[in-house]
Motif scaffolding. Sequence first.
Motif, PDB file in Angstrom:
ATOM      1  N   THR A  20       0.874  -1.286   0.082  1.00 58.19           N
ATOM      2  CA  THR A  20       0.088  -0.166   0.152  1.00 58.19           C
ATOM      3  C   THR A  20       0.942   1.287  -0.185  1.00 58.19           C
ATOM      4  O   THR A  20       0.862   2.228   0.741  1.00 58.19           O
ATOM      5  CB  THR A  20      -0.783   0.122   1.315  1.00 58.19           C
ATOM      6  OG1 THR A  20      -1.426  -0.936   1.371  1.00 58.19           O
ATOM      7  CG2 THR A  20      -2.164   1.004   0.684  1.00 58.19           C
ATOM      8  N   LEU A  21       1.903   1.283  -1.073  1.00 55.17           N
ATOM      9  CA  LEU A  21       2.739   2.450  -0.977  1.00 55.17           C
ATOM     10  C   LEU A  21       1.911   3.607  -1.939  1.00 55.17           C
ATOM     11  O   LEU A  21       1.398   3.600  -2.797  1.00 55.17           O
ATOM     12  CB  LEU A  21       4.093   1.979  -1.753  1.00 55.17           C
ATOM     13  CG  LEU A  21       4.692   0.677  -1.068  1.00 55.17           C
ATOM     14  CD1 LEU A  21       5.773   0.321  -2.075  1.00 55.17           C
ATOM     15  CD2 LEU A  21       5.117   0.867   0.270  1.00 55.17           C
ATOM     16  N   SER A  22       2.636   4.855  -1.515  1.00 56.56           N
ATOM     17  CA  SER A  22       2.266   5.814  -2.719  1.00 56.56           C
ATOM     18  C   SER A  22       3.261   5.735  -3.931  1.00 56.56           C
ATOM     19  O   SER A  22       4.192   4.720  -3.979  1.00 56.56           O
ATOM     20  CB  SER A  22       2.958   7.269  -1.834  1.00 56.56           C
ATOM     21  OG  SER A  22       4.486   7.355  -1.801  1.00 56.56           O
ATOM     22  N   ASP A  23       3.035   6.656  -4.776  1.00 54.31           N
ATOM     23  CA  ASP A  23       3.908   6.409  -6.253  1.00 54.31           C
ATOM     24  C   ASP A  23       5.270   6.688  -5.773  1.00 54.31           C
ATOM     25  O   ASP A  23       6.204   6.100  -6.485  1.00 54.31           O
ATOM     26  CB  ASP A  23       3.207   7.511  -7.228  1.00 54.31           C
ATOM     27  CG  ASP A  23       1.932   6.880  -7.732  1.00 54.31           C
ATOM     28  OD1 ASP A  23       1.536   5.719  -7.709  1.00 54.31           O
ATOM     29  OD2 ASP A  23       1.232   7.617  -8.249  1.00 54.31           O
ATOM     30  N   PHE A  24       5.508   7.613  -4.948  1.00 54.41           N
ATOM     31  CA  PHE A  24       6.902   8.011  -4.775  1.00 54.41           C
ATOM     32  C   PHE A  24       7.462   6.703  -4.052  1.00 54.41           C
ATOM     33  O   PHE A  24       8.605   6.279  -4.549  1.00 54.41           O
ATOM     34  CB  PHE A  24       6.988   9.158  -3.799  1.00 54.41           C
ATOM     35  CG  PHE A  24       8.253   9.271  -3.294  1.00 54.41           C
ATOM     36  CD1 PHE A  24       9.501   9.797  -4.029  1.00 54.41           C
ATOM     37  CD2 PHE A  24       8.607   9.167  -1.915  1.00 54.41           C
ATOM     38  CE1 PHE A  24      10.557  10.073  -3.363  1.00 54.41           C
ATOM     39  CE2 PHE A  24       9.899   9.370  -1.389  1.00 54.41           C
ATOM     40  CZ  PHE A  24      10.877   9.433  -2.110  1.00 54.41           C
TER      41      PHE A  24
END
Length: 433
Positions: free
Chosen positions: A52-56
């Motif tokens: 569940t990561l951000s795009d960064f």
Amino acid sequence: MHPQAPPTTAGGRFRGSTPLLPLALIVSLFFLWGVANNLNDVLVAQFKKTFTLSDFQAALVQSAFYLGYFVVALPAGAFMRRHGYKSAVVLGLCLYGVGALLFWPAAAHAAYPMFLAALFVIACGLAFLETSANPYVTLLGPAESAAARLNLAQAFNPLGSIVGVLVGQRFILSGVEHTPAELAGMSAGARDAFMRGEAAAVQIPYLVIGLCVLAWALVILLTRFPPTDMGEESTPAMRGVLRRLLRDGRLLGAVAAQFFYVGAQVAVFSHMIRYTQATMPGTSDKMAASFVTAGLVCFMVGRFAGAALMKHFKASRVLALFALANVLLMVLAAFVPGRAGIYALVASSFFMSVMYPTIFALGVEGRDDDERKLGAALLVMAIIGGAVLTAAMGVASDRVGIAHAMLVPAVCFVAIFLFAQQRRQHAVAGATA
């Protein structure tokens, strides 16, 4: 018992025919690092879903990977000059294999930082392979056919890239995805089971890759390679060459262009699955990965088409036209998201295909052997663009959306266009002088 090595000249080239087994073993390396490079494009999507990561945060896959290239490029060159091409290849394969095997404990612990560390180790191995394999191919046979051998070897790289994406699409991406609301509605145990199941998907593919790579290292270790003359220079002399190169605006321009090119290429391929799913809701990760495969096919076709064009037009002119085409395609992807934008990203692969070798050639052309060696190392170090600009695109995506983030590679291609124009003007000035 080792086969007898073919006779060589004092310069490391061969009086007889090309040694086919050593050449085949070295050419295979281009395929192997193509697999690793483009499996990362699948990992970006897989880890974003799993953790569940951000795009960064997901883009750190490429940052960790290309940081390895940057850190190890010059040490790999020094190791090669001291211990020889074959030793550098074997060490590179061992690092590659160990890094792949580290995916197993990383998945067992479902730990994203451990995956990033494993990718860094793989990249360190690939830095050794790329630093040694390219020049070694030119030495494994007569000088007059060196370019043909290197072109043959490079043709196996996009083939490996395609295989890497297909492996990821078939064996890693599950097609099972949950919205943030669905994840929030799961129990803690169910979320943990989902995360661990997705993380475990990488274990078998990377275990197989790691064992195959280590077996290949053993084959190369046990195969007798013909000796070559490394032509090692003294350290003070090499330092003088390096200082001269760092004041050379023409080479530094090529290094900057290579930085922007690798950054643009990695950013586009890394975020293609994300772009597809964001701009065409309902598209599974497996289906989105098909567009990455299509892009790699275009990349391979573009390499041959670009080489044909350069028989009739100057390399700098072809580079300028291809860079301009990609500026327009990135703008289209940014402002016409959806199917048209996806097709623009796939098409951009065709025009990216010739950029790395063309920038490389323009950077080292007309230089003596000393400058060519160190200039080549600096150009390899420019691969750090894949780490910096992919992360920058991740930040842009988190803030303005994945579609408008395509303006980051658009700016990169503008920089490449300006470099190509500068080289064209330099060539014209040289011809009229």
